[in-house]
Structure formats: structure tokens, C-alpha cells
Design a protein around this motif. Structure first.
Motif, PDB file in Angstrom:
ATOM      1  N   ILE A  63     -16.101 -10.971  -8.878  1.00 23.97           N
ATOM      2  CA  ILE A  63     -15.399 -11.146  -7.601  1.00 23.97           C
ATOM      3  C   ILE A  63     -16.001 -12.269  -6.758  1.00 23.97           C
ATOM      4  CG2 ILE A  63     -16.694  -9.584  -6.077  1.00 23.97           C
ATOM      5  CD1 ILE A  63     -13.951  -8.436  -5.249  1.00 23.97           C
ATOM      6  N   LEU A  64     -17.275 -12.636  -7.019  1.00 23.27           N
ATOM      7  CA  LEU A  64     -17.942 -13.668  -6.219  1.00 23.27           C
ATOM      8  C   LEU A  64     -17.196 -15.010  -6.219  1.00 23.27           C
ATOM      9  CD1 LEU A  64     -20.383 -14.510  -4.491  1.00 23.27           C
ATOM     10  CD2 LEU A  64     -21.613 -15.019  -6.639  1.00 23.27           C
ATOM     11  N   PRO A  65     -16.668 -15.482  -7.361  1.00 24.60           N
ATOM     12  CA  PRO A  65     -15.958 -16.775  -7.346  1.00 24.60           C
ATOM     13  C   PRO A  65     -14.750 -16.821  -6.427  1.00 24.60           C
ATOM     14  CG  PRO A  65     -16.508 -16.148  -9.595  1.00 24.60           C
ATOM     15  CD  PRO A  65     -16.802 -14.960  -8.731  1.00 24.60           C
ATOM     16  N   ASN A 118      -6.892 -14.888  -0.575  1.00 25.81           N
ATOM     17  CA  ASN A 118      -7.718 -14.425  -1.688  1.00 25.81           C
ATOM     18  C   ASN A 118      -9.165 -14.185  -1.254  1.00 25.81           C
ATOM     19  OD1 ASN A 118      -5.585 -14.492  -3.442  1.00 25.81           O
ATOM     20  ND2 ASN A 118      -6.173 -16.395  -4.459  1.00 25.81           N
ATOM     21  N   ILE A 119      -9.684 -15.072  -0.405  1.00 26.04           N
ATOM     22  CA  ILE A 119     -11.057 -14.907   0.077  1.00 26.04           C
ATOM     23  C   ILE A 119     -11.192 -13.610   0.874  1.00 26.04           C
ATOM     24  CG2 ILE A 119     -12.803 -15.851   1.639  1.00 26.04           C
ATOM     25  CD1 ILE A 119     -11.765 -18.648   0.893  1.00 26.04           C
ATOM     26  N   LEU A 120     -10.263 -13.387   1.796  1.00 23.44           N
ATOM     27  CA  LEU A 120     -10.322 -12.171   2.615  1.00 23.44           C
ATOM     28  C   LEU A 120     -10.103 -10.924   1.771  1.00 23.44           C
ATOM     29  CD1 LEU A 120      -8.442 -13.352   5.841  1.00 23.44           C
ATOM     30  CD2 LEU A 120     -10.884 -12.917   5.568  1.00 23.44           C
ATOM     31  N   ASN A 121      -9.200 -11.002   0.780  1.00 26.49           N
ATOM     32  CA  ASN A 121      -8.995  -9.859  -0.116  1.00 26.49           C
ATOM     33  C   ASN A 121     -10.287  -9.501  -0.837  1.00 26.49           C
ATOM     34  OD1 ASN A 121      -6.303  -9.841   0.615  1.00 26.49           O
ATOM     35  ND2 ASN A 121      -5.574 -10.785  -1.272  1.00 26.49           N
ATOM     36  N   ALA A 122     -10.978 -10.527  -1.344  1.00 26.83           N
ATOM     37  CA  ALA A 122     -12.238 -10.289  -2.055  1.00 26.83           C
ATOM     38  C   ALA A 122     -13.281  -9.681  -1.117  1.00 26.83           C
ATOM     39  CB  ALA A 122     -12.751 -11.600  -2.645  1.00 26.83           C
ATOM     40  N   LEU A 123     -13.373 -10.205   0.100  1.00 22.50           N
ATOM     41  CA  LEU A 123     -14.338  -9.656   1.065  1.00 22.50           C
ATOM     42  C   LEU A 123     -14.017  -8.204   1.408  1.00 22.50           C
ATOM     43  CD1 LEU A 123     -14.751 -12.711   3.479  1.00 22.50           C
ATOM     44  CD2 LEU A 123     -16.466 -11.810   1.892  1.00 22.50           C
ATOM     45  N   PHE A 124     -12.738  -7.903   1.577  1.00 20.98           N
ATOM     46  CA  PHE A 124     -12.351  -6.531   1.902  1.00 20.98           C
ATOM     47  C   PHE A 124     -12.604  -5.593   0.723  1.00 20.98           C
ATOM     48  CE2 PHE A 124     -10.776  -8.087   5.765  1.00 20.98           C
ATOM     49  CZ  PHE A 124     -10.308  -7.045   6.548  1.00 20.98           C
ATOM     50  N   MET A 125     -12.461  -6.073  -0.508  1.00 19.85           N
ATOM     51  CA  MET A 125     -12.771  -5.219  -1.668  1.00 19.85           C
ATOM     52  C   MET A 125     -14.273  -4.964  -1.762  1.00 19.85           C
ATOM     53  SD  MET A 125     -10.109  -6.232  -4.728  1.00 19.85           S
ATOM     54  CE  MET A 125     -10.111  -8.012  -4.534  1.00 19.85           C
TER      55      MET A 125
END
Length: 575
Positions: free
Chosen positions: A59-61, A369-376
Motif C-alpha cells: 500500500i505504501l506506493p 488514491n492517496i487519501l484512500n490508501a491513508l484511510f485504509m
């Protein structure tokens, strides 16, 4: 012909489906290999560390590279980016097959480090693919197909995640003793994904003059600041991120719920299947419920159902089960959560695609996508904290999500009134009237539009609003209604304004709204003088009347009683 069978969409759908499938197949193969096949060589603590590290590396990328992926999509064209990322996937899967070839069950750590590095590369490839995957839809399908297209996209995403995660474990079960054979499947799927990407129509670069900013935190900050200037889009992105927060939380706690109620592994897996089927079903129903329009009313409808089914599962989940029949309520709740989750997410994705210009669409999708990853990630930390520190069980977590969703509903109703009014209008009209509306041809995205309606009634205004995706500001001569429903709409929607004593709208307010590209509707049976004024201003080329489109609205009603057919036609009377 159904959208899925058209060449332009089938190639796109197959590409994203196979990509998400391969991601999860490869990721889960590592999880099961570490957790089961290598359990004799690795201590449990080490195995758990590798599993958690793998999830983080994948998820980091999305956080690191999504912004650059959006810039790349604008510079090179989204179809070209998709093609290049599919070629990159083949190369990465070749490396993955090589890593499995050299995996030694007795001394696995070197090969595992290689596999984790490849998992990071797979996450990078998916992050580069993401902005183009969502951003290309408005360029290859019609506006009237956006909801249907996003429905297929969400359904395909969750089904591919489900199948990939499920078969990843079986691959290890079948070929765990000869792991190099698994590479054949990874490479084959990557090749199929590349071939399907060749069917996607070619698109042109949206902004070939755009430049890369190597300082990605600064670029992300600038993009967030720019997005905040459009509150509707910014709040829509946050709402999508909340969906991924809740979805990630559900997928994390379902195995624990299965253990808590003493369900078997097959029953627990079936719970996850039901949840994914629910999302797919809800996503596919959106097009029918919204009449092929981007209907924001579905967002709150989905949120209401999501909260109710989450609360029901949390409060009434059985403490222990001994047979399949005792799981029926859990299955209904999980299907409901998934189904209403589909109603929630599909219109939001379509709204962002529709309301963003071609030059900023990829950047907005990258930020999404960035915010989705942060929220996950936040969802994972939330589950860890509530479980380990607070000792909260799985049913309570479902209750927390239910109440969080209720909070989202109230915030949306108070802050983003457009969603609330559309939800009220949609709930009131969807199952009572069959609306058939004519098409407004050659209307530009931000072009000001003036509608003339000579049928003064609140019902006519609501029906007109539901026939259009644009938010309409109404000027009307009507007194405050007796109906509590209409009074509530008047108070909260900020859409209805009284005419002046001369049955004319306030000129200064009208000028300001039209300059910002708003759609106005004057509701009056005495519009002759008003039209003469508009035509005179338009003839002089006064801004904003120079580009103004003026349409007369005509209603035709058939049928009697509660269920009626309403035909709405638009006649161009622009001077």
C-alpha cells in the motif's frame, strides 16, 4: 448492446479485472506461503511480521507515487500509461516467478526478502495504473454510461479481490512444495491483462505541457489546496475515502467475527463472499436506480442502508453458531452492507469523473488514491488500537462503523446540501413517477443555462430537478407550502428563491449565479417581459448572457393515480 459487450469497454474492464486479480493472487500467495508452508522454518512472530510488512509494502506506493502517476497520465495519455503499466506487470511477474524458483523451504528468508521487494513493485505498478484506470472512463464511454461503467468497475474490483485472495491460498495448497510452478499463473494473467489493454481506445494527452514535481509532498499539498477550492469534489473524495476505511475495516474483522461465533473456515470464507457479492449487486443496480444518470441522491441512500445493516449486525450477531441456518441474519446483514456500499461508492466515483475537467481529472484521481490508501492504513491502526488497547470485540466495531456512518449522513446533509436535496427528491419521485426527459444537445460543461417553466408548483420543480444532473436554482412566485416535506426542502436545500413583486428574479443575484456557471430556472406563467429582457442582454453580448443557453420546459403527463408517466421536453429559445 450492453456496455460490457462493447469493444471499448470490454478491453478496459478485462484489463482492470485481471490486474486486481493478479495483485491479490500474488499477495495472498506470499501470505499463505509464510503462514503455512514455511511455518516450520519461521517462528510465528517472524511470520506475522512478514505478513504485516507485506501489507504495508503493497500500500505504501499508493501514497508515494500516485501523484506522479497522475502527472504521467496527463503528459502521455491515459491509454498509453495503462499499456506501459501492463508491460511493467509482466516484467514484475517474471521477477516474482524467479523469486519463487529460488525459494528454499529450509532457508527461506533471502527469497522472502526478494518476494517482499517484488510486492512493493506490484504496489508501485498498481499505483501508477490507478489514476488512468479511473480517469480514462469519461474518455472512452458516454456521459450517460458513467454510472453503468462505474458499476461494472466496482463490481469487477471486489470480485477480482475476492477470487484472487481465495485462489492465492489454494495455489499454495496445490503448488506449495514446488512454488516455481506458481509463477506460470502470475505471468499468464499479466500477459492476458496486457493483451486486453490493446483493446482500450487510444486517448490523447490531457496536458502535454505539464511538468513533474520531484517534491511529491509539495505537489500533493498543492493539489489538495486546489481541490478544496471546489468543495463538492473535495467532500466527494473524502466520502470515497470513508468507504475504503469502512471496507478495509470490515475485511479485517470478518475472520475475527467468524472465530468469535465459532464458525468454520468455510463459513467464514462464505461470509466474505456474501459481502463481496453484495457490493457487486449494489454496484450493478445503481444504473437502474439512477436512470443512467449520475444521481447524488443514491449516496445518502447507500449511507443510510450501510449504517442500519452495520448496527443490526453489531447488536444482534449470535454469540455462537452450530449450523448454517444460524448464520442467515449475518449473511443478510453482510449482503446489505455490501449492497448499500455499492449504492454509496458508484455515484461518488462517477461524480468526480463527470465534474472534473480533462486536465485535472488524473490529478484528482491520484489524490483520491492517496487519501484512500491513508484511510485504509488508518483503518488498520484503528482496528489494532481498539482490539489490543481497548479490548473491543468485532460486533462493537460494526456498531462503531454504523454510528460513524450516521455521523457522515448528518454532516453531508448539513454541509453538502446538494446531496441531501437530491436524496429527498429521489426518494420522493423514483418509485412514483417514470420520468422521460429529452436531451439538451451541445451543452458545454460550465455553460450557464436558463430554464423557463410556466408550470408553478413545487412538484413540477422537483420533477424538473430529477430530470437533470445539474443542480438547479429555482426562482418561483409560490408562497410557503403547507406540506412539511416541501417546507423542509425549502429550508435545507438552498435551491428555491422567491421572485420579486414584479414576478422577476433579482437581477444582481441572477447575474452572479450565471457567471459561476449555475443553472437557473424561472418558474412563472408571466415570462414574456422577462424573456425580452434576457434576449436584449444576450444580443448586446453582456457577460454572462453572451454564452447563455435559454430553454423552455414543457411537461406531458400520462396515467392517473399514484403512478404516472412524466415526459419533459426542452425547447431551445436562445436568441
Amino acid at each position: 448492446m450492453p456496455l460490457i459487450f462493447t469493444k471499448r469497454f470490454f478491453g478496459y474492464f478485462s484489463t482492470q479485472f485481471l490486474g486486481a486479480f493478479n495483485d491479490n493472487l500474488f499477495k495472498q500467495s506470499i501470505v499463505f506461503m509464510v503462514s503455512f508452508k514455511l511455518s516450520q522454518s519461521l517462528p510465528k512472530e517472524t511470520a506475522d511480521f512478514y505478513v504485516s510488512l507485506g501489507a504495508g509494502l503493497f500500500i505504501l506506493p499508493f501514497i508515494l507515487f500516485s501523484s506522479w502517476a497522475g502527472t504521467w497520465a496527463d503528459l502521455s495519455g491515459k491509454s498509453r500509461v495503462i499499456l506501459r503499466t501492463k508491460q511493467l506487470e509482466i516484467l514484475i511477474m517474471l521477477l516474482g516467478a524467479t523469486a519463487y524458483w529460488f525459494l528454499d523451504p529450509l532457508e527461506p528468508e533471502t527469497a522472502l526478502h526478494f518476494l517482499l521487494a517484488i510486492l512493493f513493485l506490484m504496489g508501485t505498478q498498481s499505483a501508477l495504473f490507478g489514476p488512468s484506470k479511473y480517469g480514462i472512463l469519461p474518455e472512452i464511454i458516454k456521459n450517460s454510461e458513467l454510472i453503468d461503467g462505474n458499476g461494472w468497475l466496482e463490481m469487477g474490483t471486489f470480485v477480482s479481490i475476492l477470487i484472487g485472495s481465495y485462489l492465492g491460498g489454494w495455489l499454495v495448497e496445490w503448488f506449495g512444495d514446488e512454488p516455481h510452478l506458481m509463477g506460470f499463473f502470475f505471468i499468464t494473467i499479466a500477459l492476458l491483462g496486457f493483451l486486453s489493454s490493446l483493446l482500450i481506445p487510444k486517448t490523447t494527452p490531457a496536458d502535454p505541457e505539464k511538468t513533474f514535481n520531484l517534491n511529491f509532498p509539495l505537489q500533493v499539498f498543492r493539489e489538495v489546496r486546489q481541490l478544496i477550492k471546489t468543495p463538492l469534489l473535495f467532500r466527494s473524495v473524502l466520502s470515497i475515502s470513508f468507504f475504503w476505511f469502512a471496507g478495509a475495516l470490515f475485511l479485517q474483522i470478518l475472520p475475527g467475527l467468524g472465530l468469535k461465533i465459532q464458525a468454520s473456515s468455510i463459513q467464514t470464507n462464505f461470509m466474505m463472499v456474501i459481502f463481496s457479492i453484495g457490493i457487486g449487486t449494489g454496484s450493478m443496480l445503481c444504473d437502474r436506480l439512477s436512470r443512467s444518470r449520475v444521481e447524488m441522491g443514491l449516496v445518502l441512500f447507500g449511507a443510510v442502508g450501510l449504517s442500519l445493516f452495520s448496527l443490526d449486525l453489531g447488536f444482534f450477531a449470535p454469540r455462537a453458531i452450530s449450523e448454517w441456518a444460524e448464520l442467515s441474519r449475518i449473511f443478510i446483514d453482510l449482503f446489505g452492507i455490501g449492497c448499500f456500499g455499492g449504492f454509496y461508492i458508484v455515484p461518488l466515483n462517477a461524480l468526480i469523473q463527470q465534474r472534473t475537467g480533462s486536465k485535472e481529472r488524473a490529478s484528482v484521481m491520484a489524490l483520491n488514491n492517496i487519501l484512500n490508501a491513508l484511510f485504509m492504513v488508518l483503518s488498520t491502526l484503528f482496528v489494532i488500537f481498539t482490539r489490543t488497547v481497548l479490548g473491543v470485540g468485532e460486533p462493537v466495531l460494526f456498531i462503531i462503523v454504523g454510528f460513524l456512518t450516521i455521523g457522515v449522513i448528518f454532516l453531508t446533509a448539513m454541509i453538502q446540501r446538494e446531496f441531501f436535496s437530491r436524496f429527498c427528491f429521489w426518494s420522493f419521485t423514483r418509485f412514483r413517477f417514470k420520468l422521460i426527459s429529452g436531451e439538451i444537445k451541445n451543452l458545454l460543461r460550465d455553460q450557464p443555462l436558463l430554464l423557463i417553466l410556466d408550470r408553478p408548483s413545487y412538484l413540477s420543480m422537483i420533477l424538473l430537478q430529477m430530470s437533470m444532473e445539474r443542480q438547479i436554482r429555482f426562482y418561483h412566485p409560490l408562497k410557503e407550502p403547507n406540506s412539511s416535506f416541501y417546507r423542509l426542502i425549502l429550508k435545507l436545500s438552498n435551491q428555491f428563491f422567491p421572485l420579486t413583486k414584479a414576478n422577476q428574479p433579482d437581477s444582481s443575484v441572477m447575474d452572479q449565479l450565471l457567471k459561476s456557471g449555475e443553472t437557473l430556472c424561472v418558474v412563472s406563467d408571466e415570462t414574456k417581459g422577462f424573456m425580452e429582457k434576457i434576449n436584449a442582454l444576450s444580443a448586446k453580448g453582456n457577460d454572462p448572457y453572451r454564452d447563455l443557453r435559454t430553454l423552455e420546459v414543457r411537461f406531458t403527463e400520462t396515467g392517473q393515480g399514484f403512478f404516472r408517466n412524466i415526459i419533459i421536453d426542452f425547447h431551445d429559445v436562445t436568441n
